[in-house]
Design an enzyme around this catalytic site. Structure first.
Site, mmCIF file in Angstrom:
data_model
loop_
_atom_site.group_PDB
_atom_site.id
_atom_site.type_symbol
_atom_site.label_atom_id
_atom_site.label_comp_id
_atom_site.label_asym_id
_atom_site.label_seq_id
_atom_site.Cartn_x
_atom_site.Cartn_y
_atom_site.Cartn_z
ATOM 1 N N CYS A 1 5.738 17.618 -6.110
ATOM 2 C CA CYS A 1 7.427 17.956 -6.489
ATOM 3 C C CYS A 1 7.196 19.221 -7.446
ATOM 4 C CB CYS A 1 7.855 16.988 -7.124
ATOM 5 S SG CYS A 1 9.336 16.770 -7.949
ATOM 6 N N CYS B 1 11.216 11.839 -10.526
ATOM 7 C CA CYS B 1 12.224 12.596 -11.346
ATOM 8 C C CYS B 1 13.459 12.782 -10.435
ATOM 9 C CB CYS B 1 11.865 14.045 -11.643
ATOM 10 S SG CYS B 1 11.717 15.124 -10.346
ATOM 11 N N CYS C 1 11.582 16.222 6.590
ATOM 12 C CA CYS C 1 12.435 17.670 6.715
ATOM 13 C C CYS C 1 12.657 18.026 5.089
ATOM 14 C CB CYS C 1 13.486 17.660 7.549
ATOM 15 S SG CYS C 1 13.968 19.444 7.776
ATOM 16 N N CYS D 1 12.318 12.922 -5.040
ATOM 17 C CA CYS D 1 11.201 12.438 -5.562
ATOM 18 C C CYS D 1 11.258 11.242 -6.573
ATOM 19 C CB CYS D 1 10.760 13.578 -6.700
ATOM 20 S SG CYS D 1 9.141 12.995 -7.821
ATOM 21 N N CYS E 1 8.354 17.791 -11.294
ATOM 22 C CA CYS E 1 7.502 17.156 -11.988
ATOM 23 C C CYS E 1 5.909 17.121 -11.810
ATOM 24 C CB CYS E 1 8.089 15.647 -12.226
ATOM 25 S SG CYS E 1 7.800 14.779 -10.583
#
Length: 192
Positions: free
Chosen positions: A88, A140, A160, A137, A91
């Protein structure tokens, strides 16, 4: 053309139900029909918006914080083939392995599996008059992209994902030591 058609159909649907007109009909559509059904309000990791605006590129901020989408075939990781882990960008949480990446032809990086089942949270998304499954995510809440059931075996899934929501860490001796700061730092403003 298809976008205009969908918008026109959605507008007609709203007018049929009394929305978007001068009539006094109450809204009969639940809020979920008009966008994502995010039930989670807090996440284990959070950052002040001011910090994110400074740290992320405008495109990364738009995609991850405002549920935006980058244009197809323009993302940094669309054709990326290096071995490693995708994290991510907000984070640094590890999300996908290059081992599960495949070319879906969709114009966005696609993965058929997660590093860990709990890496990503899923929510229904009814934006644009379509039903999709939004991926965020799980640490976060950053918007990543969408999940579809048209991927390859063994999972049949296609995550995707927008390149702008990802940071990449190449395979090597330090691969398992990514932290929130190093995952985000590998994708500085010069990347996109």
């Amino acid at each position: 053309m298809a976008v205009f058609l969908r918008r026109g159909l959605l507008l007609a649907f709203h007018r049929t139900l009394g929305q978007g007109s001068n009539t006094a009909y109450p809204s009969v559509l639940p809020a979920a029909v008009l966008g994502a059904c995010r039930s989670k309000k807090t996440w284990p990791v959070s950052f002040p918006q001011e910090e994110l605006r400074k740290r992320l590129t405008p495109k990364q901020f738009h995609v991850t914080q405002e549920r935006g989408t980058e244009s197809a075939f323009t993302g940094e990781f669309t054709y990326h083939k290096d071995e490693g882990t995708y994290h991510c960008v907000v984070c640094g949480a590890p999300l996908f392995s290059s081992d599960s990446k495949f070319d879906s032809g969709s114009g966005w990086p696609s993965f058929f599996d997660l590093l860990k089942e709990e890496s990503v949270s899923l929510a229904d998304d009814f934006s644009y008059g379509l039903h999709r499954v939004e991926t965020t995510c799980s640490q976060c809440g950053a918007h990543l992209g969408h999940l579809f059931d048209d991927g390859p075996k063994p999972t049949g899934k296609r995550y995707c994902i927008n390149s702008a929501s990802l940071a990449f860490q190449a395979a090597g001796p330090d691969e398992g030591r990514a932290s929130a700061s190093s995952g985000a730092a590998t994708s500085g403003k010069g990347d996109l």
